[in-house]
Motif scaffolding. Structure first.
Motif, PDB file in Angstrom:
ATOM      1  N   GLY A  70       0.821  -1.210   0.000  1.00 23.88           N
ATOM      2  CA  GLY A  70       0.000   0.000   0.000  1.00 23.88           C
ATOM      3  C   GLY A  70       0.852   1.254   0.000  1.00 23.88           C
ATOM      4  N   LYS A  71       0.183   2.372  -0.282  1.00 23.24           N
ATOM      5  CA  LYS A  71       0.898   3.640  -0.316  1.00 23.24           C
ATOM      6  C   LYS A  71       1.567   3.877   1.019  1.00 23.24           C
ATOM      7  CE  LYS A  71      -1.554   6.091  -3.899  1.00 23.24           C
ATOM      8  NZ  LYS A  71      -2.298   7.263  -4.279  1.00 23.24           N
ATOM      9  N   PRO A  72       2.776   4.328   1.030  1.00 21.68           N
ATOM     10  CA  PRO A  72       3.573   4.899  -0.057  1.00 21.68           C
ATOM     11  C   PRO A  72       4.464   3.876  -0.774  1.00 21.68           C
ATOM     12  CG  PRO A  72       4.670   5.356   2.004  1.00 21.68           C
ATOM     13  CD  PRO A  72       3.407   4.589   2.333  1.00 21.68           C
ATOM     14  N   TYR A  73       4.083   2.561  -0.718  1.00 25.27           N
ATOM     15  CA  TYR A  73       4.821   1.482  -1.390  1.00 25.27           C
ATOM     16  C   TYR A  73       6.277   1.457  -0.915  1.00 25.27           C
ATOM     17  CZ  TYR A  73       0.768   2.431  -4.276  1.00 25.27           C
ATOM     18  OH  TYR A  73      -0.507   2.707  -4.703  1.00 25.27           O
ATOM     19  N   CYS A  74       6.416   1.420   0.389  1.00 25.68           N
ATOM     20  CA  CYS A  74       7.722   1.561   1.020  1.00 25.68           C
ATOM     21  C   CYS A  74       7.813   0.608   2.207  1.00 25.68           C
ATOM     22  CB  CYS A  74       7.857   3.021   1.479  1.00 25.68           C
ATOM     23  SG  CYS A  74       9.452   3.450   2.128  1.00 25.68           S
ATOM     24  N   LEU A  75       8.915  -0.144   2.285  1.00 26.90           N
ATOM     25  CA  LEU A  75       9.136  -1.075   3.387  1.00 26.90           C
ATOM     26  C   LEU A  75      10.600  -1.054   3.805  1.00 26.90           C
ATOM     27  CD1 LEU A  75       7.190  -4.224   2.103  1.00 26.90           C
ATOM     28  CD2 LEU A  75       6.512  -2.748   4.005  1.00 26.90           C
ATOM     29  N   ALA A  76      10.850  -1.484   5.018  1.00 28.67           N
ATOM     30  CA  ALA A  76      12.223  -1.699   5.471  1.00 28.67           C
ATOM     31  C   ALA A  76      12.752  -2.964   4.798  1.00 28.67           C
ATOM     32  CB  ALA A  76      12.253  -1.853   6.984  1.00 28.67           C
ATOM     33  N   PRO A  77      14.045  -3.012   4.515  1.00 31.68           N
ATOM     34  CA  PRO A  77      14.613  -4.223   3.909  1.00 31.68           C
ATOM     35  C   PRO A  77      14.336  -5.486   4.731  1.00 31.68           C
ATOM     36  CG  PRO A  77      16.183  -2.439   3.761  1.00 31.68           C
ATOM     37  CD  PRO A  77      15.047  -1.943   4.610  1.00 31.68           C
ATOM     38  N   THR A  78      14.326  -5.376   6.061  1.00 32.29           N
ATOM     39  CA  THR A  78      14.046  -6.555   6.884  1.00 32.29           C
ATOM     40  C   THR A  78      12.636  -7.076   6.651  1.00 32.29           C
ATOM     41  OG1 THR A  78      13.477  -5.098   8.729  1.00 32.29           O
ATOM     42  CG2 THR A  78      15.693  -6.034   8.737  1.00 32.29           C
ATOM     43  N   ALA A  79      11.680  -6.192   6.473  1.00 28.30           N
ATOM     44  CA  ALA A  79      10.313  -6.626   6.167  1.00 28.30           C
ATOM     45  C   ALA A  79      10.274  -7.320   4.815  1.00 28.30           C
ATOM     46  CB  ALA A  79       9.360  -5.437   6.185  1.00 28.30           C
ATOM     47  N   LEU A  80      11.037  -6.810   3.872  1.00 32.52           N
ATOM     48  CA  LEU A  80      11.077  -7.431   2.545  1.00 32.52           C
ATOM     49  C   LEU A  80      11.689  -8.817   2.599  1.00 32.52           C
ATOM     50  CD1 LEU A  80      12.147  -4.558   0.128  1.00 32.52           C
ATOM     51  CD2 LEU A  80      10.114  -5.975  -0.056  1.00 32.52           C
ATOM     52  N   PHE A  81      12.886  -8.942   3.195  1.00 34.30           N
ATOM     53  CA  PHE A  81      13.534 -10.251   3.125  1.00 34.30           C
ATOM     54  C   PHE A  81      12.834 -11.289   3.983  1.00 34.30           C
ATOM     55  CE2 PHE A  81      16.753  -8.537   6.264  1.00 34.30           C
ATOM     56  CZ  PHE A  81      16.669  -9.517   7.241  1.00 34.30           C
ATOM     57  N   SER A  82      12.167 -10.883   5.049  1.00 37.32           N
ATOM     58  CA  SER A  82      11.429 -11.876   5.833  1.00 37.32           C
ATOM     59  C   SER A  82      10.168 -12.322   5.095  1.00 37.32           C
ATOM     60  CB  SER A  82      11.098 -11.342   7.224  1.00 37.32           C
ATOM     61  OG  SER A  82      10.272 -10.213   7.142  1.00 37.32           O
ATOM     62  N   THR A  83       9.507 -11.402   4.395  1.00 37.09           N
ATOM     63  CA  THR A  83       8.332 -11.758   3.599  1.00 37.09           C
ATOM     64  C   THR A  83       8.705 -12.684   2.447  1.00 37.09           C
ATOM     65  OG1 THR A  83       7.242  -9.681   4.144  1.00 37.09           O
ATOM     66  CG2 THR A  83       6.473 -10.806   2.169  1.00 37.09           C
ATOM     67  N   LEU A  84       9.839 -12.402   1.820  1.00 42.36           N
ATOM     68  CA  LEU A  84      10.265 -13.168   0.649  1.00 42.36           C
ATOM     69  C   LEU A  84      11.057 -14.423   1.008  1.00 42.36           C
ATOM     70  CD1 LEU A  84      11.279 -10.096  -1.521  1.00 42.36           C
ATOM     71  CD2 LEU A  84       9.261 -11.538  -1.813  1.00 42.36           C
ATOM     72  N   MET A  85      11.320 -14.624   2.301  1.00 39.22           N
ATOM     73  CA  MET A  85      12.044 -15.789   2.799  1.00 39.22           C
ATOM     74  C   MET A  85      13.419 -15.941   2.144  1.00 39.22           C
ATOM     75  SD  MET A  85       8.918 -18.509   3.302  1.00 39.22           S
ATOM     76  CE  MET A  85       8.334 -18.397   1.613  1.00 39.22           C
ATOM     77  N   ILE A  86      14.174 -14.842   2.151  1.00 38.02           N
ATOM     78  CA  ILE A  86      15.549 -14.872   1.657  1.00 38.02           C
ATOM     79  C   ILE A  86      16.448 -14.248   2.728  1.00 38.02           C
ATOM     80  CG2 ILE A  86      14.941 -14.833  -0.787  1.00 38.02           C
ATOM     81  CD1 ILE A  86      15.466 -11.816  -0.791  1.00 38.02           C
ATOM     82  N   THR A  87      17.752 -14.379   2.560  1.00 35.86           N
ATOM     83  CA  THR A  87      18.684 -13.823   3.538  1.00 35.86           C
ATOM     84  C   THR A  87      18.870 -12.326   3.309  1.00 35.86           C
ATOM     85  OG1 THR A  87      20.647 -14.168   2.164  1.00 35.86           O
ATOM     86  CG2 THR A  87      19.947 -16.024   3.588  1.00 35.86           C
ATOM     87  N   SER A  88      19.384 -11.652   4.321  1.00 35.65           N
ATOM     88  CA  SER A  88      19.629 -10.217   4.188  1.00 35.65           C
ATOM     89  C   SER A  88      20.685  -9.940   3.125  1.00 35.65           C
ATOM     90  CB  SER A  88      20.029  -9.605   5.534  1.00 35.65           C
ATOM     91  OG  SER A  88      21.224 -10.184   6.016  1.00 35.65           O
ATOM     92  N   GLY A  89      21.679 -10.813   3.009  1.00 37.77           N
ATOM     93  CA  GLY A  89      22.702 -10.638   1.974  1.00 37.77           C
ATOM     94  C   GLY A  89      22.119 -10.735   0.570  1.00 37.77           C
ATOM     95  N   THR A  90      21.247 -11.697   0.378  1.00 40.49           N
ATOM     96  CA  THR A  90      20.576 -11.840  -0.911  1.00 40.49           C
ATOM     97  C   THR A  90      19.713 -10.620  -1.190  1.00 40.49           C
ATOM     98  OG1 THR A  90      20.582 -14.248  -0.739  1.00 40.49           O
ATOM     99  CG2 THR A  90      18.964 -13.281  -2.238  1.00 40.49           C
ATOM    100  N   MET A  91      19.018 -10.135  -0.155  1.00 42.24           N
ATOM    101  CA  MET A  91      18.162  -8.958  -0.321  1.00 42.24           C
ATOM    102  C   MET A  91      18.991  -7.744  -0.731  1.00 42.24           C
ATOM    103  SD  MET A  91      14.833  -8.159   0.200  1.00 42.24           S
ATOM    104  CE  MET A  91      14.927  -7.621  -1.479  1.00 42.24           C
ATOM    105  N   THR A  92      20.137  -7.542  -0.093  1.00 44.13           N
ATOM    106  CA  THR A  92      21.003  -6.408  -0.424  1.00 44.13           C
ATOM    107  C   THR A  92      21.410  -6.453  -1.895  1.00 44.13           C
ATOM    108  OG1 THR A  92      21.824  -6.285   1.842  1.00 44.13           O
ATOM    109  CG2 THR A  92      23.200  -5.276   0.125  1.00 44.13           C
ATOM    110  N   HIS A  93      21.828  -7.616  -2.362  1.00 45.68           N
ATOM    111  CA  HIS A  93      22.224  -7.780  -3.764  1.00 45.68           C
ATOM    112  C   HIS A  93      21.055  -7.475  -4.701  1.00 45.68           C
ATOM    113  CE1 HIS A  93      24.069  -9.497  -7.342  1.00 45.68           C
ATOM    114  NE2 HIS A  93      23.010 -10.268  -7.481  1.00 45.68           N
ATOM    115  N   ARG A  94      19.892  -7.986  -4.362  1.00 42.80           N
ATOM    116  CA  ARG A  94      18.719  -7.775  -5.210  1.00 42.80           C
ATOM    117  C   ARG A  94      18.297  -6.307  -5.233  1.00 42.80           C
ATOM    118  NH1 ARG A  94      15.125 -13.289  -4.281  1.00 42.80           N
ATOM    119  NH2 ARG A  94      16.678 -14.632  -5.274  1.00 42.80           N
TER     120      ARG A  94
END
Length: 170
Positions: A70-94
């Motif tokens: 939802g607006k403003p279409y903004c999340l913390a990286p930790t929320a993203l990588f936990s939702t996507l079930m990937i590591t923080s290192g992978t998230m940083t690269h992506r």
């Protein structure tokens, strides 16, 4: 195997095991083998649609996660990588790749000066909105051979399996 369907690749594997190890109960192998094979084949079909938008499945997943937040279409990286079930290192690269493509931007977190937030850019928002429409149409096409009752039964069975596999949510 029921008489109303053609043998599949899993049936061939099961036949080999039955020949070599008739003492084994292959029921679990049949179900899990079909789920795995469906996953691979579905992945290929989904990838084709995302490729028409110049993106991969993981790129769509990140953009779609931001979009559905939802607006403003903004999340913390930790929320993203936990939702996507990937590591923080992978998230940083992506995130670096998505930022280089101009689909996301990182901005200072007003609530925590030590972290950044990830936000969809206008071009990322436009891209994911077009891609999700095509994605849903592709899924509709893939599942079209199933009757409404078959689709409902499949969904219920998969939800039951997922409840067994996923940790309980609070």
């Amino acid at each position: 195997m029921s008489a109303d369907r053609q043998p599949d690749a899993v049936d061939a594997i099961l036949g080999q095991w039955r020949r070599e190890r008739p003492d084994l109960d292959l029921g679990p192998m049949a179900a899990i083998g079909r789920v795995k094979r469906c996953s691979v084949l579905l992945g290929r079909l989904l990838d084709e649609t995302f490729a028409t938008f110049g993106m991969s499945t993981w790129e769509f997943d990140v953009l779609a996660t931001l979009r559905r937040s939802g607006k403003p279409y903004c999340l913390a990286p930790t929320a993203l990588f936990s939702t996507l079930m990937i590591t923080s290192g992978t998230m940083t690269h992506r995130l670096k790749r998505l930022e280089a493509s101009g689909w996301i931007e990182r901005e200072a977190n007003r609530e925590d000066a030590r972290s950044l937030l990830v936000r969809l850019t206008p071009s990322g928002l436009e891209l994911v909105d077009r891609a999700v429409e095509a994605h849903l149409e592709n899924e509709r096409r893939i599942l079209a051979p199933l009757s409404a009752a078959e689709l409902a039964a499949l969904d219920a069975s998969l939800a039951t399996l997922l409840a067994v596999l996923e940790p309980a949510r609070d």
